[in-house]
Design a protein around this motif. Sequence first.
Motif, PDB file in Angstrom:
ATOM      1  N   SER A  48      32.071  52.564  68.957  1.00  0.00           N
ATOM      2  CA  SER A  48      31.577  51.681  67.897  1.00  0.00           C
ATOM      3  C   SER A  48      32.631  51.473  66.819  1.00  0.00           C
ATOM      4  CB  SER A  48      30.300  52.260  67.280  1.00  0.00           C
ATOM      5  OG  SER A  48      29.226  52.218  68.202  1.00  0.00           O
ATOM      6  N   CYS A  49      33.400  52.528  66.528  1.00  0.00           N
ATOM      7  CA  CYS A  49      34.482  52.387  65.543  1.00  0.00           C
ATOM      8  C   CYS A  49      35.539  51.413  66.042  1.00  0.00           C
ATOM      9  CB  CYS A  49      35.101  53.753  65.250  1.00  0.00           C
ATOM     10  SG  CYS A  49      33.999  54.921  64.414  1.00  0.00           S
ATOM     11  N   ILE A  50      35.900  51.516  67.316  1.00  0.00           N
ATOM     12  CA  ILE A  50      36.883  50.603  67.898  1.00  0.00           C
ATOM     13  C   ILE A  50      36.351  49.175  67.906  1.00  0.00           C
ATOM     14  CG2 ILE A  50      38.051  49.974  70.058  1.00  0.00           C
ATOM     15  CD1 ILE A  50      38.280  52.986  70.650  1.00  0.00           C
ATOM     16  N   ALA A  51      35.051  49.020  68.119  1.00  0.00           N
ATOM     17  CA  ALA A  51      34.441  47.688  68.147  1.00  0.00           C
ATOM     18  C   ALA A  51      34.382  47.048  66.767  1.00  0.00           C
ATOM     19  CB  ALA A  51      33.041  47.772  68.743  1.00  0.00           C
ATOM     20  N   GLY A  52      34.682  47.827  65.724  1.00  0.00           N
ATOM     21  CA  GLY A  52      34.789  47.214  64.400  1.00  0.00           C
ATOM     22  C   GLY A  52      33.942  47.821  63.306  1.00  0.00           C
ATOM     23  N   TYR A  53      33.128  48.849  63.624  1.00  0.00           N
ATOM     24  CA  TYR A  53      32.296  49.440  62.582  1.00  0.00           C
ATOM     25  C   TYR A  53      32.601  50.922  62.418  1.00  0.00           C
ATOM     26  CZ  TYR A  53      28.448  50.184  59.403  1.00  0.00           C
ATOM     27  OH  TYR A  53      27.709  50.492  58.273  1.00  0.00           O
ATOM     28  N   ASP A  54      32.983  51.303  61.222  1.00  0.00           N
ATOM     29  CA  ASP A  54      33.365  52.678  60.915  1.00  0.00           C
ATOM     30  C   ASP A  54      32.106  53.511  60.660  1.00  0.00           C
ATOM     31  OD1 ASP A  54      34.330  55.070  59.947  1.00  0.00           O
ATOM     32  OD2 ASP A  54      35.841  54.163  58.640  1.00  0.00           O
ATOM     33  N   CYS A  55      31.555  54.070  61.733  1.00  0.00           N
ATOM     34  CA  CYS A  55      30.314  54.847  61.622  1.00  0.00           C
ATOM     35  C   CYS A  55      30.495  56.096  60.768  1.00  0.00           C
ATOM     36  CB  CYS A  55      29.840  55.260  63.015  1.00  0.00           C
ATOM     37  SG  CYS A  55      29.334  53.882  64.071  1.00  0.00           S
ATOM     38  N   VAL A  56      31.667  56.705  60.825  1.00  0.00           N
ATOM     39  CA  VAL A  56      31.884  57.973  60.124  1.00  0.00           C
ATOM     40  C   VAL A  56      31.932  57.761  58.615  1.00  0.00           C
ATOM     41  CG1 VAL A  56      33.383  59.988  59.901  1.00  0.00           C
ATOM     42  CG2 VAL A  56      33.129  58.853  62.129  1.00  0.00           C
ATOM     43  N   THR A  57      32.745  56.816  58.168  1.00  0.00           N
ATOM     44  CA  THR A  57      32.836  56.534  56.728  1.00  0.00           C
ATOM     45  C   THR A  57      31.486  56.104  56.183  1.00  0.00           C
ATOM     46  OG1 THR A  57      35.165  55.901  56.903  1.00  0.00           O
ATOM     47  CG2 THR A  57      33.958  55.095  54.986  1.00  0.00           C
ATOM     48  N   ASN A  58      30.785  55.275  56.930  1.00  0.00           N
ATOM     49  CA  ASN A  58      29.485  54.797  56.447  1.00  0.00           C
ATOM     50  C   ASN A  58      28.419  55.888  56.510  1.00  0.00           C
ATOM     51  OD1 ASN A  58      29.594  51.812  55.673  1.00  0.00           O
ATOM     52  ND2 ASN A  58      30.758  51.863  57.589  1.00  0.00           N
ATOM     53  N   HIS A  59      28.554  56.832  57.417  1.00  0.00           N
ATOM     54  CA  HIS A  59      27.683  58.007  57.432  1.00  0.00           C
ATOM     55  C   HIS A  59      27.845  58.786  56.125  1.00  0.00           C
ATOM     56  CE1 HIS A  59      25.479  61.384  59.231  1.00  0.00           C
ATOM     57  NE2 HIS A  59      26.470  62.189  58.898  1.00  0.00           N
ATOM     58  N   ILE A  60      29.087  59.018  55.729  1.00  0.00           N
ATOM     59  CA  ILE A  60      29.344  59.724  54.469  1.00  0.00           C
ATOM     60  C   ILE A  60      28.810  58.927  53.288  1.00  0.00           C
ATOM     61  CG2 ILE A  60      31.159  60.520  52.910  1.00  0.00           C
ATOM     62  CD1 ILE A  60      30.745  62.369  55.282  1.00  0.00           C
ATOM     63  N   ILE A  96      37.119  63.644  62.529  1.00  0.00           N
ATOM     64  CA  ILE A  96      38.189  64.273  61.751  1.00  0.00           C
ATOM     65  C   ILE A  96      39.163  63.221  61.218  1.00  0.00           C
ATOM     66  CG2 ILE A  96      40.187  65.817  61.921  1.00  0.00           C
ATOM     67  CD1 ILE A  96      38.489  67.430  63.995  1.00  0.00           C
ATOM     68  N   LYS A  97      39.551  62.279  62.073  1.00  0.00           N
ATOM     69  CA  LYS A  97      40.489  61.238  61.641  1.00  0.00           C
ATOM     70  C   LYS A  97      39.947  60.442  60.460  1.00  0.00           C
ATOM     71  CE  LYS A  97      42.713  60.441  66.136  1.00  0.00           C
ATOM     72  NZ  LYS A  97      42.797  59.519  67.309  1.00  0.00           N
ATOM     73  N   LYS A  98      38.684  60.026  60.551  1.00  0.00           N
ATOM     74  CA  LYS A  98      38.105  59.205  59.490  1.00  0.00           C
ATOM     75  C   LYS A  98      37.931  59.996  58.196  1.00  0.00           C
ATOM     76  CE  LYS A  98      37.749  55.303  61.691  1.00  0.00           C
ATOM     77  NZ  LYS A  98      38.542  54.108  61.245  1.00  0.00           N
ATOM     78  N   LEU A  99      37.538  61.267  58.303  1.00  0.00           N
ATOM     79  CA  LEU A  99      37.394  62.095  57.102  1.00  0.00           C
ATOM     80  C   LEU A  99      38.740  62.268  56.401  1.00  0.00           C
ATOM     81  CD1 LEU A  99      34.948  64.839  58.417  1.00  0.00           C
ATOM     82  CD2 LEU A  99      34.421  63.058  56.736  1.00  0.00           C
ATOM     83  N   LYS A 100      39.793  62.444  57.181  1.00  0.00           N
ATOM     84  CA  LYS A 100      41.122  62.573  56.587  1.00  0.00           C
ATOM     85  C   LYS A 100      41.558  61.276  55.918  1.00  0.00           C
ATOM     86  CE  LYS A 100      43.336  66.452  58.777  1.00  0.00           C
ATOM     87  NZ  LYS A 100      44.593  66.921  59.401  1.00  0.00           N
ATOM     88  N   GLN A 101      41.195  60.142  56.523  1.00  0.00           N
ATOM     89  CA  GLN A 101      41.513  58.855  55.896  1.00  0.00           C
ATOM     90  C   GLN A 101      40.796  58.700  54.548  1.00  0.00           C
ATOM     91  OE1 GLN A 101      40.682  55.679  58.692  1.00  0.00           O
ATOM     92  NE2 GLN A 101      42.121  56.495  60.205  1.00  0.00           N
ATOM     93  N   MET A 102      39.650  59.374  54.406  1.00  0.00           N
ATOM     94  CA  MET A 102      38.913  59.362  53.144  1.00  0.00           C
ATOM     95  C   MET A 102      39.411  60.436  52.181  1.00  0.00           C
ATOM     96  SD  MET A 102      34.948  58.670  54.214  1.00  0.00           S
ATOM     97  CE  MET A 102      34.934  59.506  55.802  1.00  0.00           C
ATOM     98  N   ASP A 103      40.475  61.136  52.570  1.00  0.00           N
ATOM     99  CA  ASP A 103      41.094  62.181  51.753  1.00  0.00           C
ATOM    100  C   ASP A 103      40.223  63.416  51.566  1.00  0.00           C
ATOM    101  OD1 ASP A 103      43.552  60.975  51.378  1.00  0.00           O
ATOM    102  OD2 ASP A 103      42.896  59.864  49.619  1.00  0.00           O
ATOM    103  N   PHE A 104      39.326  63.670  52.498  1.00  0.00           N
ATOM    104  CA  PHE A 104      38.615  64.935  52.500  1.00  0.00           C
ATOM    105  C   PHE A 104      39.553  66.041  52.976  1.00  0.00           C
ATOM    106  CE2 PHE A 104      34.595  62.518  52.611  1.00  0.00           C
ATOM    107  CZ  PHE A 104      33.835  63.280  51.737  1.00  0.00           C
ATOM    108  N   ARG A 105      39.302  67.224  52.496  1.00  0.00           N
ATOM    109  CA  ARG A 105      39.897  68.424  53.078  1.00  0.00           C
ATOM    110  C   ARG A 105      38.948  68.861  54.185  1.00  0.00           C
ATOM    111  NH1 ARG A 105      39.360  74.022  51.851  1.00  0.00           N
ATOM    112  NH2 ARG A 105      41.199  75.210  52.556  1.00  0.00           N
TER     113      ARG A 105
END
Length: 327
Positions: A284-296, A26-35
């Motif tokens: 994995s996100c904390i370790a430096g790779y944004d899995c959620v944004t890259n999934h999208i 949810i946090k990463k999707l909001k950072q991408m400006d998704f509703r």
Amino acid sequence: MEISIDKKKNSVLVTAIGSFSADIVIKKLKQMDFRVIGCDIYQREWIADANNVNEFYHAPYATDENKYIKFIQEVCQNENIKYILPLTDVEVDVFNRNREWFEKNNVCVCMSEKSTLDICRNKKKIEEFISKKLNIITIPTIMLEDLNEIKWEYPLVCKPYDGRSSQGLKYIYNEKEWIDFKDKIDKKKYLVQPFIQGDIVTVDVVCGKNTIVAIPRKELLRTMNGAGTSVYVFSDHNLEMQCKKLAETLNIIGCVNFEFIQDSDNNYHFIECNPRFSGGVEFSCIAGYDCVTNHIKSFIGNEIDEFHLSHNMYIARKYEEYVTKVE
């Protein structure tokens, strides 16, 4: 590469937002400006992240497949949903069997193709697939209905071929337990494996058009249903290359996770593929790779980011309390 998002036209539905991976998704999707629209089988007051989405819906159980799909279709129409991120295996299974309506209505269910999921969600099929095509150590797997005699020493591992979160998992320690178990269980549903002693290693894998990223972590502390709470994120070139090759051969799209047992000789024995975000994807996100944004990115046609872990690290999860309603 930047993601181009039109918030008015791109609402995303996240299911099972009470699950471990929901918060970072949810946090990463909001950072991408998704509703962000969220749903869960429990009521709003029981789910902390229900207050972090734009709209929340109380969902029926996905095991009631017809009712669940009708509910999801109504949410898609009400909220102009363009993307769905299922967070649990049972929901992945349901969406995998009901793709046609979503395809016709231009709703992208962000998961791999049906042929891929049919293999990934069957522990016997994926063991056979890997054994035939790749140089990866698997755990010998026999369906209970095909097992005429036990080939291994006790304990044995018995579990549903499409099981999730350790549900239905049974360890058999002696012949009496074996006789009692096999006479009472659905032989067509269960498989049998030898027990491998070792540490659980989970690898978050993200697959784009031309890039595949693999991030391993050893699970030091786990919940009873198999979610890591303290982990060691590390780099292992050979393991990462095996995971990338497996993901490529399976034709994985987006983020999934592979699980292994690492034995005392440091051999990795493949356990399963969970074709959705792992419960510990935030590690994995904390370790430096944004899995959620890259999934999208992998589903909207953008190339995913590459990644090289800079430092091995220990990461621990904590729980926090929230007031969700005052009466």
